[in-house]
Design a protein around this motif. Structure first.
Motif, PDB file in Angstrom:
ATOM      1  N   GLY A 196       0.803  -1.218   0.000  1.00  0.00           N
ATOM      2  CA  GLY A 196       0.000   0.000   0.000  1.00  0.00           C
ATOM      3  C   GLY A 196       0.834   1.264   0.000  1.00  0.00           C
ATOM      4  O   GLY A 196       2.059   1.228  -0.085  1.00  0.00           O
ATOM      5  N   ASP A 211       0.471   4.483  -5.693  1.00  0.00           N
ATOM      6  CA  ASP A 211       0.022   3.866  -4.434  1.00  0.00           C
ATOM      7  C   ASP A 211      -0.956   2.724  -4.646  1.00  0.00           C
ATOM      8  O   ASP A 211      -1.693   2.356  -3.735  1.00  0.00           O
ATOM      9  CB  ASP A 211      -0.580   4.917  -3.499  1.00  0.00           C
ATOM     10  CG  ASP A 211       0.430   5.969  -3.065  1.00  0.00           C
ATOM     11  OD1 ASP A 211       1.628   5.634  -2.987  1.00  0.00           O
ATOM     12  OD2 ASP A 211       0.030   7.116  -2.819  1.00  0.00           O
ATOM     13  N   GLN A 212      -0.975   2.149  -5.859  1.00  0.00           N
ATOM     14  CA  GLN A 212      -1.919   1.071  -6.202  1.00  0.00           C
ATOM     15  C   GLN A 212      -3.358   1.478  -5.901  1.00  0.00           C
ATOM     16  O   GLN A 212      -4.209   0.659  -5.543  1.00  0.00           O
ATOM     17  CB  GLN A 212      -1.566  -0.219  -5.439  1.00  0.00           C
ATOM     18  CG  GLN A 212      -0.133  -0.666  -5.609  1.00  0.00           C
ATOM     19  CD  GLN A 212       0.267  -0.829  -7.078  1.00  0.00           C
ATOM     20  OE1 GLN A 212      -0.539  -1.243  -7.897  1.00  0.00           O
ATOM     21  NE2 GLN A 212       1.505  -0.521  -7.393  1.00  0.00           N
ATOM     22  N   SER A 213      -3.656   2.762  -6.071  1.00  0.00           N
ATOM     23  CA  SER A 213      -4.936   3.335  -5.662  1.00  0.00           C
ATOM     24  C   SER A 213      -5.704   3.866  -6.861  1.00  0.00           C
ATOM     25  O   SER A 213      -5.204   4.720  -7.611  1.00  0.00           O
ATOM     26  CB  SER A 213      -4.701   4.471  -4.662  1.00  0.00           C
ATOM     27  OG  SER A 213      -5.837   5.283  -4.525  1.00  0.00           O
ATOM     28  N   ARG A 267      -8.247   5.792  -6.640  1.00  0.00           N
ATOM     29  CA  ARG A 267      -8.521   7.203  -6.357  1.00  0.00           C
ATOM     30  C   ARG A 267      -7.341   8.077  -6.765  1.00  0.00           C
ATOM     31  O   ARG A 267      -7.512   9.128  -7.399  1.00  0.00           O
ATOM     32  CB  ARG A 267      -8.817   7.386  -4.870  1.00  0.00           C
ATOM     33  CG  ARG A 267      -9.073   8.837  -4.487  1.00  0.00           C
ATOM     34  CD  ARG A 267      -9.399   8.970  -3.014  1.00  0.00           C
ATOM     35  NE  ARG A 267     -10.670   8.305  -2.690  1.00  0.00           N
ATOM     36  CZ  ARG A 267     -11.196   8.278  -1.476  1.00  0.00           C
ATOM     37  NH1 ARG A 267     -10.583   8.860  -0.470  1.00  0.00           N
ATOM     38  NH2 ARG A 267     -12.348   7.661  -1.261  1.00  0.00           N
ATOM     39  N   GLN A 304      -8.035  -1.460 -11.278  1.00  0.00           N
ATOM     40  CA  GLN A 304      -7.535  -0.174 -10.777  1.00  0.00           C
ATOM     41  C   GLN A 304      -8.028   0.960 -11.662  1.00  0.00           C
ATOM     42  O   GLN A 304      -8.381   2.036 -11.160  1.00  0.00           O
ATOM     43  CB  GLN A 304      -6.006  -0.191 -10.728  1.00  0.00           C
ATOM     44  CG  GLN A 304      -5.430  -1.171  -9.708  1.00  0.00           C
ATOM     45  CD  GLN A 304      -3.912  -1.187  -9.716  1.00  0.00           C
ATOM     46  OE1 GLN A 304      -3.280  -0.941 -10.740  1.00  0.00           O
ATOM     47  NE2 GLN A 304      -3.333  -1.466  -8.561  1.00  0.00           N
TER      48      GLN A 304
END
Length: 344
Positions: free
Chosen positions: A46, A73-75, A77, A102
């Motif tokens: 994360g 951030d592998q996010s 958003r 993602q």
């Protein structure tokens, strides 16, 4: 596309692999490792805890990129913020093979999805996942839960027969790179392999049945290998209906996505013996909640989403990125482009 490509490293990467990317002099590589997590720990971990100043610097770099190595951030958003803030961004390479999810989580509008190319690392993980799938099938054929139970009870015998691969029918559900390689390995070991797929593809299987016939095919299979992406179309595909039709004692192996399984229905089938063994690299919720029955069931073997990991994974992903960068600059089609309708 011609000229130079400014690539911002948005996922942890070793110096050696950054230097590999920099061999193409047309790439301007921007890498500030102090803003990223340690790649020696887990490059899919994360987000790094950054100070406000570090976060501002990180976003400034992201917003200056023509291309990103990895989703920030592998996010989803963070990806959405970056795409909307950076009008010059043209390409994002996602680290996981299932990176389409993602992209979906970024909640981008049609204009952004049209403007930016998204690619995944599909294929890089096929060999270790196919090997894990074969291991799962073998564990069922050779009755691993029974053997372990006897060993733990210090009970020698009774002597009972084990299965044979040459007498085993395996249903491989999903014939992408992972499914096709799994089918090839199982076929070479003498299994009778049947594919379940939406269309006819070139695969080493005896036949391919359509998805609509999954339940019927499951009724004759000794093992089912799920190698599916996580999409709306595949959600819960191993359903209560399929599990009601499954051949008693069959093995279920999942090397795709946990969302493709109706997990409560699977747990029930494991408890009543309809499923003899489940070998799962993925679960519906990850990490698996502490109160899940899957932890305690004797006929379940869990891997914490590690079956795809190999020591060579980062290098192979970096090499794939380098090849796609060359293709982008030379005006050639990219490999592993995300389908932005179904997000796989």
């Amino acid at each position: 596309m011609s000229g130079r490509l400014r690539v911002v490293i948005a996922s942890p990467l070793s110096r050696e692999l950054v230097e590999l990317l920099a061999r193409d002099e047309r790439l301007e590589i921007v890498w500030e490792p102090e803003l990223l997590t340690d790649p020696e720990i887990d490059w899919m971990v994360g987000p790094k805890q950054r100070t406000p100043e570090e976060q501002a610097r990180f976003e400034q770099l992201l917003d200056s990129a023509d291309a990103l190595f990895g989703v920030p951030d592998q996010s989803g958003r963070a990806l959405g913020r970056t795409v909307r803030a950076n009008s010059r961004l043209r390409w994002v390479h996602t680290i996981p093979a299932g990176g389409g999810q993602q992209v979906r989580a970024a909640k981008l509008d049609d204009g952004d999805l049209e403007r930016v190319l998204f690619t995944t690392s599909a294929g890089v993980h096929a060999e270790p996942l196919a090997e894990f799938a074969v291991f799962g099938v073998l564990a069922g054929v050779k009755r691993l839960p029974w053997l372990l139970g006897m060993q733990r009870a210090k009970q020698w015998g009774p002597r009972e027969p084990l299965g044979a691969l040459t007498e085993t029918t395996v249903l491989v559900v999903g014939l992408g790179a992972i499914g096709r390689l799994t089918a090839a390995h199982l076929t070479s070991l003498g299994c009778h392999v049947v594919g379940v797929h939406r269309r006819e593809v070139d695969a080493e299987v005896e036949r391919i049945v359509p998805v609509e016939q999954f339940a019927d095919a499951a009724s004759t299979a000794d093992a089912i290998v799920l190698a599916l992406p996580g999409t709306d179309q595949t959600r819960g595909m191993l359903s209560a209906e399929v599990l009601a039709a499954i051949k008693p004692g069959a093995t279920v192996v999942n090397v795709g996505r946990g969302t493709t399984v109706d997990e409560p229905a699977l747990i029930e089938a494991l408890q009543d013996g309809r499923v003899g063994l489940a070998v799962l690299d993925v679960t519906a919720t990850e990490p698996l909640p502490a109160d899940s029955p899957l932890w305690e069931l004797p006929n379940v073997l869990l891997a914490p989403h590690t079956a795809a990991i190999s020591p060579h994974e980062p290098r192979r992903i970096a090499e794939l990125f380098a090849e796609n960068a060359r293709r982008l600059l030379d005006g050639e089609p990219l490999l592993n482009v995300v389908n932005t309708r179904e997000f796989y």
